[in-house]
Write a protein that holds these residues in place. Sequence first.
Motif, PDB file in Angstrom:
ATOM      1  N   GLY A   1       0.572  -0.927  -0.163  1.00 25.19           N
ATOM      2  CA  GLY A   1       0.027  -0.472  -0.135  1.00 25.19           C
ATOM      3  C   GLY A   1       1.201   0.652  -0.252  1.00 25.19           C
ATOM      4  N   VAL A   2       2.007   1.046   0.106  1.00 22.09           N
ATOM      5  CA  VAL A   2       3.133   2.031   0.049  1.00 22.09           C
ATOM      6  C   VAL A   2       2.967   3.127  -1.959  1.00 22.09           C
ATOM      7  N   PRO A   3       2.423   4.357  -1.527  1.00 17.12           N
ATOM      8  CA  PRO A   3       2.360   4.512  -3.142  1.00 17.12           C
ATOM      9  C   PRO A   3       4.036   4.077  -4.077  1.00 17.12           C
ATOM     10  N   PRO A   4       5.141   4.547  -3.786  1.00 19.18           N
ATOM     11  CA  PRO A   4       5.726   4.468  -4.485  1.00 19.18           C
ATOM     12  C   PRO A   4       6.574   2.589  -4.763  1.00 19.18           C
ATOM     13  N   VAL A   5       5.916   2.168  -3.950  1.00 18.03           N
ATOM     14  CA  VAL A   5       6.277   0.635  -4.256  1.00 18.03           C
ATOM     15  C   VAL A   5       5.119   0.078  -4.957  1.00 18.03           C
ATOM     16  N   VAL A   6       4.090   0.787  -5.336  1.00 20.38           N
ATOM     17  CA  VAL A   6       3.397   0.092  -6.286  1.00 20.38           C
ATOM     18  C   VAL A   6       3.123   1.048  -7.531  1.00 20.38           C
ATOM     19  N   ARG A   7       4.275   1.857  -7.667  1.00 23.45           N
ATOM     20  CA  ARG A   7       4.535   2.513  -9.135  1.00 23.45           C
ATOM     21  C   ARG A   7       6.035   1.663  -9.139  1.00 23.45           C
ATOM     22  N   GLN A   8       7.143   1.018  -8.240  1.00 23.17           N
ATOM     23  CA  GLN A   8       7.605  -0.078  -8.918  1.00 23.17           C
ATOM     24  C   GLN A   8       7.421  -1.588  -9.435  1.00 23.17           C
ATOM     25  N   SER A   9       6.245  -1.663  -9.152  1.00 24.32           N
ATOM     26  CA  SER A   9       5.213  -3.343  -9.071  1.00 24.32           C
ATOM     27  C   SER A   9       5.164  -2.998 -10.397  1.00 24.32           C
ATOM     28  N   LEU A  10       4.772  -1.705 -10.787  1.00 20.15           N
ATOM     29  CA  LEU A  10       3.979  -1.654 -12.346  1.00 20.15           C
ATOM     30  C   LEU A  10       5.238  -1.284 -13.456  1.00 20.15           C
ATOM     31  N   HIS A  11       6.812  -0.733 -13.340  1.00 22.59           N
ATOM     32  CA  HIS A  11       7.513   0.054 -13.627  1.00 22.59           C
ATOM     33  C   HIS A  11       8.345  -1.521 -13.525  1.00 22.59           C
ATOM     34  N   ALA A  12       8.466  -2.433 -13.085  1.00 17.95           N
ATOM     35  CA  ALA A  12       9.355  -4.306 -13.452  1.00 17.95           C
ATOM     36  C   ALA A  12       8.543  -4.979 -13.857  1.00 17.95           C
ATOM     37  N   LEU A  13       7.412  -3.789 -14.556  1.00 13.91           N
ATOM     38  CA  LEU A  13       6.149  -5.616 -15.350  1.00 13.91           C
ATOM     39  C   LEU A  13       6.743  -5.637 -16.698  1.00 13.91           C
ATOM     40  N   ARG A  14       7.014  -7.026 -17.400  1.00 14.39           N
ATOM     41  CA  ARG A  14       7.163  -6.385 -19.002  1.00 14.39           C
ATOM     42  C   ARG A  14       6.090  -6.593 -19.528  1.00 14.39           C
TER      43      ARG A  14
ATOM     44  N   ASP B   1       1.274   7.104 -13.965  1.00 10.82           N
ATOM     45  CA  ASP B   1       1.029   8.032 -15.483  1.00 10.82           C
ATOM     46  C   ASP B   1       0.688   6.747 -16.614  1.00 10.82           C
ATOM     47  N   VAL B   2      -0.772   7.173 -16.953  1.00  9.48           N
ATOM     48  CA  VAL B   2      -1.358   5.981 -17.122  1.00  9.48           C
ATOM     49  C   VAL B   2      -1.047   5.710 -17.983  1.00  9.48           C
ATOM     50  N   HIS B   3      -0.773   6.344 -19.295  1.00  5.47           N
ATOM     51  CA  HIS B   3      -0.021   6.593 -20.768  1.00  5.47           C
ATOM     52  C   HIS B   3       0.692   4.963 -20.490  1.00  5.47           C
ATOM     53  N   ASN B   4       2.293   5.643 -19.934  1.00  6.16           N
ATOM     54  CA  ASN B   4       3.003   5.394 -20.061  1.00  6.16           C
ATOM     55  C   ASN B   4       3.407   4.214 -18.942  1.00  6.16           C
ATOM     56  N   ASP B   5       2.753   3.891 -17.928  1.00 11.39           N
ATOM     57  CA  ASP B   5       2.778   3.101 -16.189  1.00 11.39           C
ATOM     58  C   ASP B   5       2.430   2.239 -17.072  1.00 11.39           C
ATOM     59  N   LEU B   6       0.720   2.105 -18.021  1.00 11.01           N
ATOM     60  CA  LEU B   6      -0.346   0.816 -18.306  1.00 11.01           C
ATOM     61  C   LEU B   6      -0.217   1.074 -19.480  1.00 11.01           C
ATOM     62  N   MET B   7      -1.384   1.665 -20.637  1.00 13.60           N
ATOM     63  CA  MET B   7      -1.572   1.279 -21.643  1.00 13.60           C
ATOM     64  C   MET B   7      -0.784   1.435 -22.925  1.00 13.60           C
ATOM     65  N   ALA B   8       0.667   1.890 -22.371  1.00 16.11           N
ATOM     66  CA  ALA B   8       1.315   2.263 -24.194  1.00 16.11           C
ATOM     67  C   ALA B   8       2.081   0.698 -24.236  1.00 16.11           C
ATOM     68  N   GLU B   9       2.509   0.478 -23.326  1.00 19.03           N
ATOM     69  CA  GLU B   9       2.629  -1.345 -22.621  1.00 19.03           C
ATOM     70  C   GLU B   9       1.611  -2.435 -22.610  1.00 19.03           C
ATOM     71  N   GLY B  10       0.091  -1.647 -22.843  1.00 18.12           N
ATOM     72  CA  GLY B  10      -0.893  -3.040 -22.725  1.00 18.12           C
ATOM     73  C   GLY B  10      -0.495  -3.705 -21.140  1.00 18.12           C
ATOM     74  N   LYS B  11      -0.381  -3.181 -20.035  1.00 22.33           N
ATOM     75  CA  LYS B  11      -0.269  -3.636 -18.551  1.00 22.33           C
ATOM     76  C   LYS B  11      -1.528  -3.557 -18.074  1.00 22.33           C
ATOM     77  N   GLY B  12      -1.669  -4.663 -17.125  1.00 20.19           N
ATOM     78  CA  GLY B  12      -2.909  -5.006 -16.504  1.00 20.19           C
ATOM     79  C   GLY B  12      -2.840  -4.149 -15.129  1.00 20.19           C
ATOM     80  N   MET B  13      -3.441  -3.698 -14.226  1.00 22.45           N
ATOM     81  CA  MET B  13      -4.035  -3.872 -12.721  1.00 22.45           C
ATOM     82  C   MET B  13      -5.375  -3.368 -11.913  1.00 22.45           C
ATOM     83  N   ILE B  14      -5.357  -4.817 -11.233  1.00 25.08           N
ATOM     84  CA  ILE B  14      -7.038  -4.859 -11.012  1.00 25.08           C
ATOM     85  C   ILE B  14      -6.531  -4.680  -9.203  1.00 25.08           C
ATOM     86  N   GLY B  15      -7.683  -4.847  -8.503  1.00 31.51           N
ATOM     87  CA  GLY B  15      -7.428  -4.802  -7.331  1.00 31.51           C
ATOM     88  C   GLY B  15      -8.047  -6.007  -6.901  1.00 31.51           C
ATOM     89  N   VAL B  16      -7.772  -6.464  -5.842  1.00 32.43           N
ATOM     90  CA  VAL B  16      -8.361  -7.866  -5.396  1.00 32.43           C
ATOM     91  C   VAL B  16      -8.834  -7.909  -3.933  1.00 32.43           C
TER      92      VAL B  16
END
Length: 362
Positions: free
Chosen positions: A260-273, A290-305
């Motif tokens: 739940g730590v925002p910088p770590v959340v960003r790490q989890s996105l940036h370290a995805l292929r 950054d929705v475009h660079n962190d998600l959409m531009a590389e087709g990544k997904g982010m979900i809440g569970v």
Amino acid sequence: MKIQAAVTRAQGEAFSIEEVTLSGPKANEVLVKIVATGVCHTDAVGRDLGVSPYPIVLGHEGAGVVEKVGENVTSLQPGDHVVMSFAHCGQCENCLTGHPTVCSAFNELNFGGRMDDHTCRLHQGDTDLHTFFGQSSFGTHIVAHERNVVKVDKDVDLALLGPLGCGIQTGAGTVLNSIRPAFGTSIAVYGCGAVGLSAIMAAKIAGCQQIFAVDVHDNRLELALELGATHAFNGKNVDVVKEIREASGGGTHYAVESTGVPPVVRQSLHALRPLGKVAIVGVTPEMNIDVHNDLMAEGKGMIGVIEGDSVPRVFIPKLVEFHKAGKFPFDRLVKFYDFEDINQAFEDSANGTTVKPILRLA
């Protein structure tokens, strides 16, 4: 009946074990003698952040023995060993399609302070004591709806099983029920508390080839390696994103973020292929991405569970079977405390001394 329960009277106050009155089970409810109950971060949230009304008896990872059943109860009988999990209505579209963790009445039933008939079962004189997660397991007995009571194997130490009702099923279920990693893929788990370590054990069961553990406590990283992680990185000492991307050949296929730590959340996105997916299970404050660079531009997904997208009466017995087979050694995470030491258990959980405290009540 008179019972002992840990009462929380105001936001942020320490727990006080007191005598309270518990009403007997109504139709579709059961009375359970609590043997032990896990201590979860959500209980600390209930104590400190005012998410539920006070006064309240918290606790939502109870395990015990059924003593009495109300009218219309068909799935349980006195003497059954049981684990309690979250409350859900059983009637909305999400419940009926196998997703009770996103029940349309989830917040009301678990945090609203009352049972589904809008009354309380706990009292002190003329004062109602509010209910947590439809159970309030910080008491020697509880009343709960049979929907959120799970019968378990009597061959397993019942005192150990309470955390399966929330924290451990959240980590394991996020992997096995929600993201369902393909065999031979890679996954990173951010945060090696009870939820994260349960996700690591589940990833091993799922056959992930690379399992990356990320934390800031070396002792937890060592335990993660013993439980199935193939790599471990201390976020205080290394560039986590750089290390994971190099070791995984461009990033992981999946990630579970439990801090739940925002910088770590960003790490989890940036370290995805590209096309990778991260499941967010930690309570995260408002943050920017950054929705475009962190998600959409590389087709990544982010979900809440929530709660591992589990159907507890199906999933918890499966975890017990994995444990019996030696494939899910969640007993490595726990430390037992006497009920009267509840405040110490919460302190040890908060400072990282204990991964998963369990309170013994019987």
